[in-house]
Scaffold this active site. Sequence first.
Site, short mmCIF file in Angstrom:
data_model
loop_
_atom_site.label_atom_id
_atom_site.label_comp_id
_atom_site.label_asym_id
_atom_site.label_seq_id
_atom_site.Cartn_x
_atom_site.Cartn_y
_atom_site.Cartn_z
CE LYS A 50 1.16 12.55 -0.78
NZ LYS A 50 2.21 11.62 -1.15
CD GLN A 94 2.42 7.96 -0.45
OE1 GLN A 94 1.83 8.83 -1.08
NE2 GLN A 94 3.34 8.24 0.46
CG ASP A 117 5.55 12.35 -5.91
OD1 ASP A 117 5.27 13.40 -5.29
OD2 ASP A 117 5.41 11.21 -5.43
#
Length: 278
Positions: A50, A94, A117
Site C-alpha cells: 500500500k 491494518q 477503508d
Amino acid sequence: MSATLIDGRAVAERIRKQVAADVGALATSPGLATILVGDDPASAIYVGNKRKQCVTAGMRDLHRHLPADVPQAAVADVIDELAAEPSVDGILLQLPLPKHLDAVALIDRIPPDKDVDGLTEVNAGRLTLNRPGLRPCTPAGVLVLLDEAGIELGGAHAVVVGRSDLVGKPMAQLLLQRNATATVCHSRTRELASVCRQADVLVVAAGVPRLIGADAVRPGATVIDVGIHRTDDGLCGDVDRGVNEIAGALTPVPGGVGPMTIAMLLRNTVFAATQDFT
Ligand code: NAD
C-alpha cells in the site's frame, strides 16, 4: 468452452494511472497514513505494498508502526492525532489487530471522511442509505471489474457468498444499489450449491479454499472469486478451477480481485483529499 478471464491486473493498472493523473492535478499531494500494529508478516507485506503504490501514485506516505503490545489507549491517541492533522487525508488501520485490542472501537475513532477503508459505522450507514461516502475497497473493486467486463447488473440475480463487514455485506449493498436482486449466503445457508446456481453473477468471499465447484454455477454465469489462499500447490481462491469450464466470465486467482483492492484504496484517498465521494 472456457470462461473469459477478467483481468484485474490490467484494470487495476488503469485505475492507478488515473489516480496518478488526478493527484498530479491537485494543488497538494494527498497524504495516506497507514497504521501497522505488530509484525505479522502478511500484514507487513500488505501495508508495504500500500505504501509503495501510494508513493508511486504521487501521494505522501505517512506510515506509523506500533509495537505488538501497544495498549489500546496509545493506538487511540495515534488515531486521534492523525484525525486532527489537516495534512492527513486518509487513515488506514491494518487488520487484523493483536487480540488485546478492540478493533471496532479503534476503527470508529477514524473520522468518516478520512476512513479510506470505508469501515466506520458512519460509512457503513452511508452505504446502506445510498448516500455519498467512502466505500470498502474490495467490494468497490469487484463492482469496477463487473463494469469493465460489461456485465449488466440491473435486474440480474447476484448471489454473494459471505456476509463479512469487510466484503460480503457491503458487496450485497453495492449490487443492490445497481438494481441487482441480491441474495446473501453464509455458513448457515442450506443447499448452498443450489442457491448459487440461480446466480447470473456469483461473488464468492467465504475464505474457504475451492468451496464453490462447477455444480454450483449456472452455465454462462459471471463468477468473481474474492478468496485467496496459499496452499502447497500455490495460490488458490474460494472457487474451484473446474468452474472455468462452466462460467461465462471468471476472475483468476491470482490476478483478479486482489490487485483491485489497493487500486481502490488509492482512489479512496483521492476522494478523501478532495472530499468528492460521488
Ligand atoms: P470472513 O472470514 O470475515 O467472512 C467469511 C464469510 O463467509 C462469513 O460471513 C461466513 O459466514 C461465510 N462462510 C464461511 N464458510 C462458509 C461456507 N462453508 N459456506 C457459505 N458461507 C461461508 O472473510 P472475509 O474477510 O470476508 O474474506 C473472505 C475471503 O476473501 C478470504 O479468503 C480473504 O482472504 C479474501 N479477501 C481478499 C481480499 C482481496 O483483496 N483479494 C480482500 C479481503 C478478503
